[in-house]
Design a protein around this motif. Structure first.
Motif, short mmCIF file in Angstrom:
data_model
loop_
_atom_site.label_atom_id
_atom_site.label_comp_id
_atom_site.label_asym_id
_atom_site.label_seq_id
_atom_site.Cartn_x
_atom_site.Cartn_y
_atom_site.Cartn_z
N PHE A 99 -0.37 -1.65 12.12
CA PHE A 99 -1.27 -0.48 12.02
C PHE A 99 -2.70 -0.28 11.84
O PHE A 99 -2.79 0.05 11.65
N THR A 100 -3.33 -1.21 12.47
CA THR A 100 -4.39 -1.03 13.63
C THR A 100 -4.47 -0.76 14.41
O THR A 100 -3.97 -1.09 15.62
N ALA A 101 -5.67 0.09 14.99
CA ALA A 101 -5.95 0.62 16.01
C ALA A 101 -6.14 -0.03 17.35
O ALA A 101 -6.92 -1.46 16.95
N TRP A 109 1.41 -5.90 8.85
CA TRP A 109 -0.33 -5.52 8.72
C TRP A 109 -0.94 -6.81 9.51
O TRP A 109 -2.11 -6.84 10.45
N GLU A 110 -0.38 -7.68 9.05
CA GLU A 110 -0.79 -9.20 9.87
C GLU A 110 -0.93 -10.02 11.59
O GLU A 110 -1.39 -9.42 12.18
N VAL A 154 -7.49 -2.53 20.26
CA VAL A 154 -9.01 -2.64 20.98
C VAL A 154 -8.88 -2.05 22.00
O VAL A 154 -8.41 -2.70 23.14
N THR A 187 -1.65 5.50 15.11
CA THR A 187 -1.24 5.66 16.57
C THR A 187 -0.13 5.64 16.05
O THR A 187 0.83 5.78 14.87
N LEU A 241 -2.24 2.73 4.27
CA LEU A 241 -3.05 1.66 5.37
C LEU A 241 -2.92 2.31 6.49
O LEU A 241 -3.87 1.33 7.52
N GLY A 242 -3.82 3.06 6.95
CA GLY A 242 -5.01 3.27 7.52
C GLY A 242 -3.80 3.73 9.05
O GLY A 242 -4.89 3.44 10.27
N ALA A 243 -3.05 3.70 9.20
CA ALA A 243 -1.87 4.19 10.19
C ALA A 243 -2.26 5.03 10.62
O ALA A 243 -2.68 6.57 10.83
N ALA A 269 2.29 3.35 14.99
CA ALA A 269 1.90 2.14 12.87
C ALA A 269 2.30 4.06 12.23
O ALA A 269 3.31 3.80 11.40
N GLY A 276 -1.08 -6.46 13.00
CA GLY A 276 -1.60 -5.77 13.59
C GLY A 276 -1.32 -4.46 13.49
O GLY A 276 -1.79 -3.72 14.91
#
Length: 219
Positions: A213-215, A208-209, A217, A163, A159-161, A166, A211
């Motif tokens: 799992f996303t770093a 996921w939706e 900005v 942080t 999942l690209g976690a 995450a 946010g």
């Protein structure tokens, strides 16, 4: 031992290392089946020997105790699970390189469903892997903890976690999934796995939706 299960002798005899490999496999299969039926505490070495068709002497040449055989069986189950999941993830395994351009959520769904399908296909191992492990002593529980940590890292990689938030989400998803599949195993209900798969995948999609799992900005 039934004739059909006797290993070749004389000129056709297998090498000693091959005999040991075959007997080890039989004993692990038997351990999984007996523990599934009777539970770890009620399982005896004699039960395993009877089902495996292996002598007591051979057993103690391969394993030091019932627990040692259980741990080997646990490791065998873990290896099968990992192999199925990595196959489902694609040619790159955890690395979604040019050979597998699938979006992370798609790869995650494939991997998680492969995990559940492996549990269903290896049901005699599943109760041992998820439930009876807690009855087999500290060494077995330590194996279980290591396995959970591996699953958390696998979630994070797919999942690209990156942080702390995450990674915590990955740990919580793994804990929730483990609880649900363990309950299904304890109740001997492999039919519940499909619903569990849909619930967990949908929950991860929601995270996921949002946010999770996303770093973040930088402003």
């Amino acid at each position: 031992m039934p004739t059909s299960r006797r290993l070749p002798r004389g000129r056709t005899a297998l090498p000693p290392e091959e005999v040991a490999r075959v007997q080890r496999g039989r004993l692990c299969e038997a351990m999984a089946e007996v523990v599934t039926e009777k539970g770890y505490a009620a399982t005896s070495v004699a039960d395993v020997l009877k089902l495996a068709g292996v002598s007591r002497q051979s057993f103690y040449q391969l394993f030091s105790s019932k627990q040692d055989c259980f741990l080997a069986t646990y490791d065998r189950a873990a290896e099968r699970l990992v192999a199925r999941v990595f196959e489902a993830l694609g040619p790159g395994g955890l690395d979604d390189g040019p050979d597998d351009p699938s979006p992370p959520l798609k790869r995650y769904e494939r991997g998680f469903n492969a995990y559940l399908e492996a549990l269903r296909a290896e049901w005699s191992y599943t109760r041992l892997f998820l439930v009876e492990v807690f009855a087999a002593g500290p060494a077995a529980v330590a194996r279980r903890v290591e396995g959970q940590d591996f699953l958390v890292q696998t979630h994070a990689d797919v999942l690209g976690a990156a942080t702390p938030e995450a990674l915590l989400a990955c740990r919580m998803v793994v804990a929730a999934g483990a609880s649900l599949v363990s309950n299904a195993a304890a109740a001997d209900r492999p039919d519940r796995l499909a619903d569990i798969g849909r619930e967990i995948v949908e929950y991860v999609r929601t995270l996921w939706e949002a946010g999770v799992f996303t770093a973040p900005v930088d402003a």
